[in-house]
Enzyme design. Structure first.
Site, PDB file in Angstrom:
ATOM      1  N   SER A  21       0.886  -1.172   0.000  1.00  0.00           N
ATOM      2  CA  SER A  21       0.000   0.000   0.000  1.00  0.00           C
ATOM      3  C   SER A  21       0.920   1.216   0.000  1.00  0.00           C
ATOM      4  CB  SER A  21      -0.872  -0.001   1.251  1.00  0.00           C
ATOM      5  OG  SER A  21      -1.268   1.325   1.545  1.00  0.00           O
ATOM      6  N   HIS A  81      -1.542  -1.884  -4.192  1.00  0.00           N
ATOM      7  CA  HIS A  81      -2.816  -1.649  -3.509  1.00  0.00           C
ATOM      8  C   HIS A  81      -2.947  -0.136  -3.349  1.00  0.00           C
ATOM      9  CE1 HIS A  81      -5.968  -2.575  -0.456  1.00  0.00           C
ATOM     10  NE2 HIS A  81      -5.474  -1.508   0.172  1.00  0.00           N
ATOM     11  N   ASP A 106      -5.086   3.040  -2.139  1.00  0.00           N
ATOM     12  CA  ASP A 106      -6.136   3.378  -1.176  1.00  0.00           C
ATOM     13  C   ASP A 106      -6.819   4.685  -1.548  1.00  0.00           C
ATOM     14  OD1 ASP A 106      -5.933   1.274   0.912  1.00  0.00           O
ATOM     15  OD2 ASP A 106      -3.877   2.008   1.058  1.00  0.00           O
ATOM     16  N   MET A 122     -12.414   3.254  -0.414  1.00  0.00           N
ATOM     17  CA  MET A 122     -13.025   3.621   0.872  1.00  0.00           C
ATOM     18  C   MET A 122     -13.846   4.893   0.629  1.00  0.00           C
ATOM     19  SD  MET A 122      -9.761   2.709   3.233  1.00  0.00           S
ATOM     20  CE  MET A 122      -8.612   2.729   1.868  1.00  0.00           C
ATOM     21  N   ASP A 163      -5.612  -6.530   5.136  1.00  0.00           N
ATOM     22  CA  ASP A 163      -5.121  -5.167   4.962  1.00  0.00           C
ATOM     23  C   ASP A 163      -5.197  -4.418   6.280  1.00  0.00           C
ATOM     24  OD1 ASP A 163      -4.435  -2.652   4.027  1.00  0.00           O
ATOM     25  OD2 ASP A 163      -6.350  -2.296   3.013  1.00  0.00           O
TER      26      ASP A 163
END
Ligand SMILES: O=C(CO)[C@@H](O)[C@H](O)COP(=O)(O)O
Ligand SMILES: [Fe+2]
Length: 228
Positions: free
Chosen positions: A10, A35, A37, A72, A175
């Site tokens: 991430s 990854h 975010d 998110m 995660d």
């Protein structure tokens, strides 16, 4: 047993002014995927970036690295097409953020991306189960989403074990707070896609950390196949 061990750094904890270079560095150090975010300041109390940044990253690092978008956001339906056009490979949305997961799964597939379905620590794995045969990956959050560098929640591991027992070939991602100290628990429980932010990105030797994480997962997969 179709799944394999994959490590996806991430890049949330990296130097965001150098994001393209940081992504390249992670791939050079042995990452299997990236990854990314995405936070909207509403679903989680933090703000990161959106599809314009993903488009720039794709242009910068070329067509190959696999982008797992961890969305998110409160309205995941809104960003499916823009993310697909920007070059995302997998769209991982939160079950808590939509009233109609089935429709969203269909839209993501029609846009040409793989489907990931994430659950926050307070959401039970039974709520995810009805969708498990329609998705490519289940993401079990091991921190409250919103920030990198938090403590790993070991009490999420029964969710991973249960999913692995019910869906033996599903990709299962963990995660949050995952690094050399917590990877054994994740691997034993049955996770095969490992997101690691600060433990990898802030290390002086990210290549060794990625290799360590991957070896632990490979060994756990081998052990599970022998036990069967
Ligand atoms: O989605 C999130 C946080 O919400 C994660 O992807 C973290 O950014 C991972 O970072 P570490 O917890 O490994 O530092
Ligand atoms: Fe994430």
């Amino acid at each position: 047993m179709a799944y394999t061990a994959k490590i996806g750094p991430s890049i949330l904890s990296s130097d965001l002014s150098q994001l393209g270079r940081e992504c390249e560095r992670m791939m050079e150090c042995g990452a299997d995927y990236l990854h990314l975010d995405v936070m909207d300041g509403h679903f989680v109390p933090n703000l990161t970036f959106g599809h314009p940044m993903v488009e720039c990253l794709r242009r910068c690092i070329g067509p190959d690295p696999f982008f797992d978008m961890h969305m998110m956001v409160s309205r995941p339906e809104q960003w499916v097409k823009p993310m697909a056009a920007a070059g995302a490979n997998q769209y991982t949305f939160h079950l808590e953020a939509t009233a109609n997961p089935g429709n969203l799964i269909k839209e993501i597939r029609e846009s040409g991306m793989k489907v990931g379905l994430a659950i926050k620590p307070g959401t039970t794995v039974e709520e995810l189960a009805p969708w498990a045969r329609q998705i490519d990956m289940a993401l079990v959050m091991t921190v409250e989403p919103g920030f990198g560098g938090q403590k790993f929640m070991e009490d999420m591991m029964p969710k991973v074990s249960w999913l692995r027992s019910q869906f033996p070939s599903l990709d299962i991602e963990v995660d949050g707070g995952v690094g050399p100290d917590s990877i054994h628990r994740c691997a034993e429980a049955g996770a095969n896609m490992i997101v690691s932010g600060s433990a990898v990105v802030s290390s002086d030797d990210p290549r060794s950390v990625i290799a360590l994480l991957k070896n632990v997962v490979i060994e756990a997969i081998q052990k599970r196949s022998l036990d069967r």
